[in-house]
Design a protein around this motif. Structure first.
Motif, PDB file in Angstrom:
ATOM      1  N   LEU A  82       1.015  -1.201   0.001  1.00  0.00           N
ATOM      2  CA  LEU A  82      -0.025   0.020  -0.072  1.00  0.00           C
ATOM      3  C   LEU A  82       0.870   1.185   0.177  1.00  0.00           C
ATOM      4  O   LEU A  82       0.330   2.340  -0.015  1.00  0.00           O
ATOM      5  N   ARG A 101       3.355   3.096  -1.976  1.00  0.00           N
ATOM      6  CA  ARG A 101       3.937   3.287  -3.398  1.00  0.00           C
ATOM      7  C   ARG A 101       4.487   4.948  -3.548  1.00  0.00           C
ATOM      8  O   ARG A 101       3.644   5.642  -3.197  1.00  0.00           O
ATOM      9  N   ASN A 119     -11.403   2.575   1.698  1.00  0.00           N
ATOM     10  CA  ASN A 119     -10.335   2.382   0.917  1.00  0.00           C
ATOM     11  C   ASN A 119      -9.624   3.619   0.709  1.00  0.00           C
ATOM     12  O   ASN A 119      -8.142   3.538   0.598  1.00  0.00           O
ATOM     13  N   GLU A 142      -5.772   3.955   2.135  1.00  0.00           N
ATOM     14  CA  GLU A 142      -4.795   3.872   1.143  1.00  0.00           C
ATOM     15  C   GLU A 142      -4.198   5.316   0.681  1.00  0.00           C
ATOM     16  O   GLU A 142      -3.007   5.556   0.117  1.00  0.00           O
ATOM     17  N   LYS A 143      -4.986   6.410   0.661  1.00  0.00           N
ATOM     18  CA  LYS A 143      -4.781   7.468  -0.181  1.00  0.00           C
ATOM     19  C   LYS A 143      -4.578   8.477   1.224  1.00  0.00           C
ATOM     20  O   LYS A 143      -3.669   9.391   1.242  1.00  0.00           O
ATOM     21  N   GLY A 193      -2.589   6.571   4.187  1.00  0.00           N
ATOM     22  CA  GLY A 193      -1.591   5.953   3.084  1.00  0.00           C
ATOM     23  C   GLY A 193      -0.183   5.585   3.454  1.00  0.00           C
ATOM     24  O   GLY A 193       0.762   5.798   2.898  1.00  0.00           O
ATOM     25  N   VAL A 196      -4.821  -0.560   6.672  1.00  0.00           N
ATOM     26  CA  VAL A 196      -5.766  -1.208   6.252  1.00  0.00           C
ATOM     27  C   VAL A 196      -7.143  -0.923   6.378  1.00  0.00           C
ATOM     28  O   VAL A 196      -7.754  -0.516   7.620  1.00  0.00           O
TER      29      VAL A 196
END
Length: 588
Positions: free
Chosen positions: A17, A19, A370, A374-375, A378, A382
């Motif tokens: 997750l 990146r 999500n 994730e953003k 980040g 989870v």
């Protein structure tokens, strides 16, 4: 309706997750909002509530704003002037107390873990092992524990640690006069609940020092997590003469006598806590660190700057909005991994507007977990499916069936429930959301409120408070509608989370009360087959979640900066990291 129970966590990869991405070029974030959304943009001051929020703000928040320029060099931590080996640690908020019986926060727990040794301990990989107790015996029925203490454990004044010091400490937790915030964790011990209710004297607690080296603990029922509990602050002894002389004010420099690797030397509020090596500790000759500084670093960006300036070996957190920049440029410093905790939003279930389950469900459905995990967060978090994190071992987890729906279908149902509860464009929901001061918390609460504004038209006032003030506010639900809360499991067991929602729990901020849920949890915890117990606890969690008392957002990940010269540091799921684990000046 919750329709699915399935295993979780086996394939969790926090690095998947995280990146690397392009840094955001918005240098003046408040200016950007005002000029791209005008008067509707939130003000960015800390002293006033913020009206929320346009969709452009969600995009701005998740864009991963980071350092777009600046030097890449990181200043070294200078050596101490007296030649001592000194570890400098960021520690988040100022602890409210170091009186162990009242420590109920991670920042305080981190410090007392250096000041005391418990009956058991966990190692750098969170594996359970001997502490002051070198061995223990458990009866066949799982209800009597005999702890055999080592003979070289000493208090920091040189006096021996004896079994009665542990018995006295356990009694303090259930003493109604002391009113510990942690009392509920001790209900498995025989007579604890009746003592708390005032029906029995404190001396009736099921603990006894059979001799100086043998402690007996009797339980009401088998308790699978009891040994793990004794490896936390709940298994620490107390120096009885200090309590007799200073009372509850004992936990200060000069009067706190501990049995851990370090002693409390200084505590300067909003500056630092300084610990010195305990010369009487059995491991004193094997420890590399002579002195430890804990710094209150509530402002995460300031903590990051202090780290880069050579003032810290170790940060409590990292700024979420700069995680990509950090991953790109500080790879050797960033340590990440799963953390046994959940970030969620309790609602005051006892008063309007959140005494209406339709409204609670609508808000929960409208949150895109999500995007949050994730953003916005980040950094390996989870998306939450329930209260119990996916990292808990051997636990089948319940989840809402609508988590699998397309987002538009979810929002359609959320709007229907919102309207059914009496809200809409002509009568928008208005409420307050409190969080403790932190840039990461601010970022998350802004994003959630933006989702509600965009999808439902709800108007949210976001208010932040300094940690100690926030802890007081939490105790009085009538003062708030919704709050931000994080819960960290003390041990790898689902009950460590599910007991938060029991009727009367000191940590049940939502005011949720369901006798059937209470009964199901209690009945499950009497089961001796681990697999059957896990299924029964999952059914209890499913019942609680289906009443929507809280909004689980995501499960935590540990992310911090640790200098390469700090040898021995390893991420573990409990985030236990006593200073004695580490050495300086070596490669990790």
């Amino acid at each position: 309706m919750i329709t699915k129970i399935s295993p979780r966590g086996a394939d969790f990869r926090p690095d998947a997750l995280l990146r690397p991405g392009r840094s955001c070029r918005i240098r003046n974030f408040p200016y950007y909002l005002q000029n791209h959304h005008g008067a509707d943009a939130p003000t960015m001051t800390s002293s006033q509530p913020r009206r929320l929020l346009p969709s452009v703000l969600v995009a701005a928040i998740i864009s991963g704003c980071g350092w777009s320029d600046g030097p890449d060099d990181i200043a070294p931590v200078p050596p101490s002037s007296d030649g001592a080996v000194v570890l400098h640690r960021g520690n988040g908020s100022e602890p409210k107390t170091l009186n162990v019986v009242h420590v109920d926060e991670t920042v305080g727990s981190t410090v007392v873990m250096d000041l005391y040794d418990g009956l058991l301990r966990t190692d750098a990989d969170a594996r359970l092992g001997p502490g002051v107790a070198e061995s223990w015996d458990v009866s066949e029925d799982g209800m009597t524990y005999l702890f055999h203490l080592r003979d070289d454990s000493r208090w920091s004044n040189g006096e021996p640690v004896v079994a009665e010091d542990f018995a006295a400490a356990l009694r303090r937790y259930v003493d109604p006069k002391i009113a510990s915030e942690n009392v509920q964790f001790f209900y498995p011990i025989s007579n604890a609940r009746e003592i708390v209710l005032g029906n029995l004297p404190v001396e009736a607690l099921g603990v006894a020092a059979l001799d100086d080296r043998t402690l007996e603990v009797r339980l009401e029922q088998p308790t699978p997590w009891f040994l793990s509990m004794m490896a936390t602050r709940y298994g620490f002894p107390i120096h009885r003469p200090s309590i007799e002389e200073y009372g509850e004010a004992y936990a200060r420099p000069g009067t706190l006598i501990g049995n851990g690797p370090y002693m409390l030397a200084e505590w300067v509020m909003q500056s630092h806590i300084m610990l010195e090596r305990n010369p009487y500790h059995p491991g004193a000759d094997r420890s590399d660190i002579d002195r430890v500084f804990f710094y209150p670093t509530e402002d995460i960006s300031s903590e990051f700057k202090r780290y880069r300036a050579g003032e810290l070996h170790y940060t409590r957190e990292v700024p979420k909005q700069q995680i990509r920049w950090i991953r790109d440029r500080m790879t050797d410093h960033l340590r990440s991994g799963p953390y046994l905790g959940v970030y969620f939003l309790p609602m005051d279930n006892t008063e309007p507007p959140f005494d209406d389950i339709r409204l609670r469900k609508a808000l929960s459905m409208a949150v895109d977990r999500n995007i949050l995990a994730e953003k916005v967060a980040g950094a390996g978090e989870v998306p939450a499916e329930g209260l119990v994190p996916s990292y808990v071992s051997d636990y089948p987890s319940p989840r809402y069936d609508w988590l699998e729906w397309p987002m538009e279908k979810r929002l359609s149902e959320a709007r229907r429930l919102y309207a059914e509860a009496g809200y809409g464009p002509d009568h928008p929901l208005e409420f307050s959301l409190y969080y403790n001061t932190s840039q990461n918390n601010k970022r998350i609460t802004l994003a959630v409120a933006a989702m509600w504004k965009q999808s439902l038209g709800a108007r949210v006032s976001i208010l932040n408070q300094e940690w100690k003030v926030y802890l007081q506010t939490r105790k009085f639900p009538g003062q708030w509608d919704m709050i931000r809360m994080g819960w960290i499991g003390g041990w790898d067991d689902p009950n460590s989370f599910l007991e938060v929602m029991l009727t009367g729990s000191d940590f049940n901020d939502a005011g949720f009360s369901d006798p059937e849920y209470d009964r199901m949890v209690a009945e499950a915890n009497r089961m001796t087959d681990p697999a059957v117990r896990a299924l029964a606890l999952a059914a209890a969690e499913m019942r609680m979640l289906d009443q929507y008392p809280i909004i689980p957002l995501f499960y935590y990940a540990t992310n911090r900066l640790v200098r390469p010269e700090v040898a021995g540091y390893r991420i573990n799921i409990l985030d236990r990291d006593p200073s004695a684990f580490y050495a300086l000046g070596l490669a990790p």
